[in-house]
Write a protein that holds these residues in place. Structure first.
Motif, PDB file in Angstrom:
ATOM      1  N   ARG B  24       0.835  -1.212   0.000  1.00 17.68           N
ATOM      2  CA  ARG B  24       0.000   0.000   0.000  1.00 17.68           C
ATOM      3  C   ARG B  24       0.863   1.253   0.000  1.00 17.68           C
ATOM      4  NH1 ARG B  24      -3.309   0.240   4.747  1.00 17.68           N
ATOM      5  NH2 ARG B  24      -4.402   1.914   3.693  1.00 17.68           N
ATOM      6  N   LEU B  25       1.933   1.198   0.775  1.00 18.01           N
ATOM      7  CA  LEU B  25       2.834   2.355   0.821  1.00 18.01           C
ATOM      8  C   LEU B  25       3.445   2.635  -0.550  1.00 18.01           C
ATOM      9  CD1 LEU B  25       5.026   2.310   4.032  1.00 18.01           C
ATOM     10  CD2 LEU B  25       3.984   4.285   2.966  1.00 18.01           C
ATOM     11  N   GLN B  26       3.908   1.569  -1.205  1.00 14.30           N
ATOM     12  CA  GLN B  26       4.549   1.764  -2.508  1.00 14.30           C
ATOM     13  C   GLN B  26       3.594   2.410  -3.495  1.00 14.30           C
ATOM     14  OE1 GLN B  26       6.006  -2.195  -2.893  1.00 14.30           O
ATOM     15  NE2 GLN B  26       8.103  -1.632  -2.316  1.00 14.30           N
ATOM     16  N   VAL B  28       0.941   4.382  -2.770  1.00 15.05           N
ATOM     17  CA  VAL B  28       0.611   5.765  -2.419  1.00 15.05           C
ATOM     18  C   VAL B  28       1.822   6.677  -2.623  1.00 15.05           C
ATOM     19  CG1 VAL B  28       1.111   5.772   0.064  1.00 15.05           C
ATOM     20  CG2 VAL B  28      -0.785   7.086  -0.798  1.00 15.05           C
ATOM     21  N   LEU B  29       3.005   6.136  -2.429  1.00 17.42           N
ATOM     22  CA  LEU B  29       4.211   6.949  -2.628  1.00 17.42           C
ATOM     23  C   LEU B  29       4.447   7.252  -4.099  1.00 17.42           C
ATOM     24  CD1 LEU B  29       6.742   5.602   0.015  1.00 17.42           C
ATOM     25  CD2 LEU B  29       5.304   7.620   0.089  1.00 17.42           C
ATOM     26  N   ASP B  32       2.593  10.356  -4.513  1.00 19.58           N
ATOM     27  CA  ASP B  32       3.223  11.468  -3.804  1.00 19.58           C
ATOM     28  C   ASP B  32       4.490  11.919  -4.520  1.00 19.58           C
ATOM     29  OD1 ASP B  32       1.241  11.099  -2.012  1.00 19.58           O
ATOM     30  OD2 ASP B  32       2.479  10.297  -0.405  1.00 19.58           O
ATOM     31  N   ARG B  33       5.307  10.956  -4.921  1.00 20.15           N
ATOM     32  CA  ARG B  33       6.612  11.297  -5.477  1.00 20.15           C
ATOM     33  C   ARG B  33       6.504  11.921  -6.847  1.00 20.15           C
ATOM     34  NH1 ARG B  33       9.670   5.819  -3.780  1.00 20.15           N
ATOM     35  NH2 ARG B  33      10.180   6.389  -1.642  1.00 20.15           N
ATOM     36  N   ARG B  72      10.703   1.557  -7.591  1.00 17.03           N
ATOM     37  CA  ARG B  72      10.965   2.996  -7.557  1.00 17.03           C
ATOM     38  C   ARG B  72      10.764   3.678  -8.906  1.00 17.03           C
ATOM     39  NH1 ARG B  72      12.930   4.392  -2.734  1.00 17.03           N
ATOM     40  NH2 ARG B  72      13.321   6.485  -3.459  1.00 17.03           N
TER      41      ARG B  72
END
Lengths: 275, 161
Positions: B24-26, B28-29, B32-33, B72
């Motif tokens: 989930r973090l990956q 949402v980031l 954001d990024r 990434r």
């Protein structure tokens, strides 16, 4: 002799309540104990708390506000810690300062602190608004503190992006409130998960420790007493690493398993219920 | 961890929550990024739709433009199911139209084995083909137009042009 250069280090997290102020207070004391002349600057003008965690709330006469207005000298506003005279606090002023405070003001304050201190720790407010922008403008390097929770890591990522834009370097990571058991059960983001996602070098690992709450109740940072509590050790090690000392990072899988940890738990076991 | 969680985990019914958190973090980031605020993303979405709808009629209810991340690398993934082709005045566009009807979906990130790879209006940096599966659903609905519909739309287009 190399010319004196003060390190202005921002302590930030984005999210509130992950341990910025606790880290600032403990790191400040730990550095002072190691002989570093340290100033802690409360840049959280809206919700100041650093004075409270350091137990200095009753000794504040002037604040950064009077210093900036020129109505007092810097030395008058600085509150020296009694047990650790290497440490001084510059308290945050009135919340109304936020209306007019500019990045140049923060730079002016840090400039005034430079001749008398080796390290200035800037306790950044939560969020990424004006308060953050003011604080970041006065720093050259930063410590980002986060917990292994999605919201804290996400906010830390945002802050790291902004720090990069401001040319802050180096940026190092402190991972707070680690619960080794939950990590072992894969019910908490692992240390590697967080460092991989944020792509920052790890400066410290602090386990969840009830003693932190006890110490804030008393206004005596854990590093002050030199107690052997896990968090106190972690903060002291952060201070040592910050000075370039090579202190190995603990492995969360092995935390709390050693004989010493077991003995410590045994000693602290309550025999009688109080009250 | 409760006993129920443990049993579910052992049976493979539920992934560890740390894994879920990481995934989930990956995701949402990635948003954001990319530093695209929702308004910019929405504007981009509108403009992409505007361009594509000059050529084909898009099923607006099924449109999906989103950001995804892996290793990434952030990718813009657009899934634009096509209802039917529109004819355009320029010559040479006819081929595009018939292809559009056959493919019936402008699915970004179609697998290389896809019969109409040239259709993939892929804005993706990675070629993992992850969205191919997602694209299938709307594509299946839109694949209906038979040759008759194609001619019909072409005729209609003549009057348009």
């Amino acid at each position: 002799m190399t010319p004196h250069r003060t390190r202005n280090i921002l302590i930030c997290s984005g999210k509130g309540g992950v341990g910025k102020t606790t880290l600032t207070a403990n790191l400040g004391i730990a550095l002072a104990r190691q002989g570093v002349r340290t100033a802690v600057l409360d840049a959280d003008f809206g919700l100041r708390n650093l004075d409270l965690l350091l137990g200095l709330e009753n000794r504040i006469v002037f604040t950064a506000q009077e210093v900036l207005a020129g109505s007092c000298r810097l030395e008058q506003a600085l509150v020296k810690h009694k047990q650790e005279p290497n440490l001084a606090l510059l308290p945050a002023g009135n919340p109304r300062m936020l209306e007019w405070l500019k990045p140049e003001d923060m730079q002016a304050i840090v400039g005034m602190l430079a001749p008398s201190f080796d390290v200035v720790l800037i306790d950044c407010p939560a969020g990424i608004e004006d308060g953050f922008k003011n604080a970041v403008s006065a720093a050259q390097e930063a410590i980002v503190i986060t917990t292994p929770e999605v919201s804290a890591v996400r906010d830390a990522d945002r802050v790291i992006g902004l720090l990069n834009i401001h040319g802050i370097k180096p940026i190092q990571l402190v991972l707070n409130r680690v619960r080794p058991k939950m990590m072992a059960n894969q019910e908490m983001l692992s240390v590697n998960d967080v460092t991989d996602i944020l792509a920052l070098p790890l400066l410290g690992l602090v386990v969840e420790d009830e003693q932190v709450i006890v110490s804030t109740n008393r206004g005596e940072p854990l590093t002050l007493s030199g107690s052997g509590s896990p968090a106190a050790q972690a903060y002291t090690n952060v201070a040592r690493r910050l000075q370039g000392e090579d202190v190995p990072l603990p492995d969360p899988a092995k935390m709390g398993r050693g004989l010493r940890a077991k003995l410590r738990r045994l000693i602290k076991t309550k025999i009688f219920r109080q009250q | 961890m409760t006993l129920r969680d443990t049993i579910y985990r052992l049976l493979g019914l539920q992934p560890a929550s740390a894994t879920t958190a990481r995934e989930r973090l990956q995701l949402v980031l990635a948003h954001d990024r990319s530093d695209l605020n929702p308004e910019l993303l929405e504007q981009m979405r509108r403009e992409i739709l505007e361009v594509v709808s000059r050529y084909v009629e898009i099923d607006l209810d099924e449109v999906d433009v989103s950001l995804e991340t892996e290793d990434r690398v952030t990718a813009l993934v657009a899934n634009l199911p096509i209802r039917r082709a529109k004819a355009v005045a320029q010559p040479g566009v006819k081929a595009t139209i018939s292809l559009g009807v056959k493919g019936a979906g402008l699915a970004a990130g179609n697998a290389p084995s896809s019969p109409e790879p040239e259709l993939a209006s892929s804005a993706e940096a990675t070629s993992d083909g992850a969205t191919a599966a997602e694209a299938e659903q709307p594509a299946a609905q839109a694949i209906q137009p038979e040759p008759a519909a194609e001619t019909a739309s072409l005729e209609g287009s003549e009057s348009l042009s």
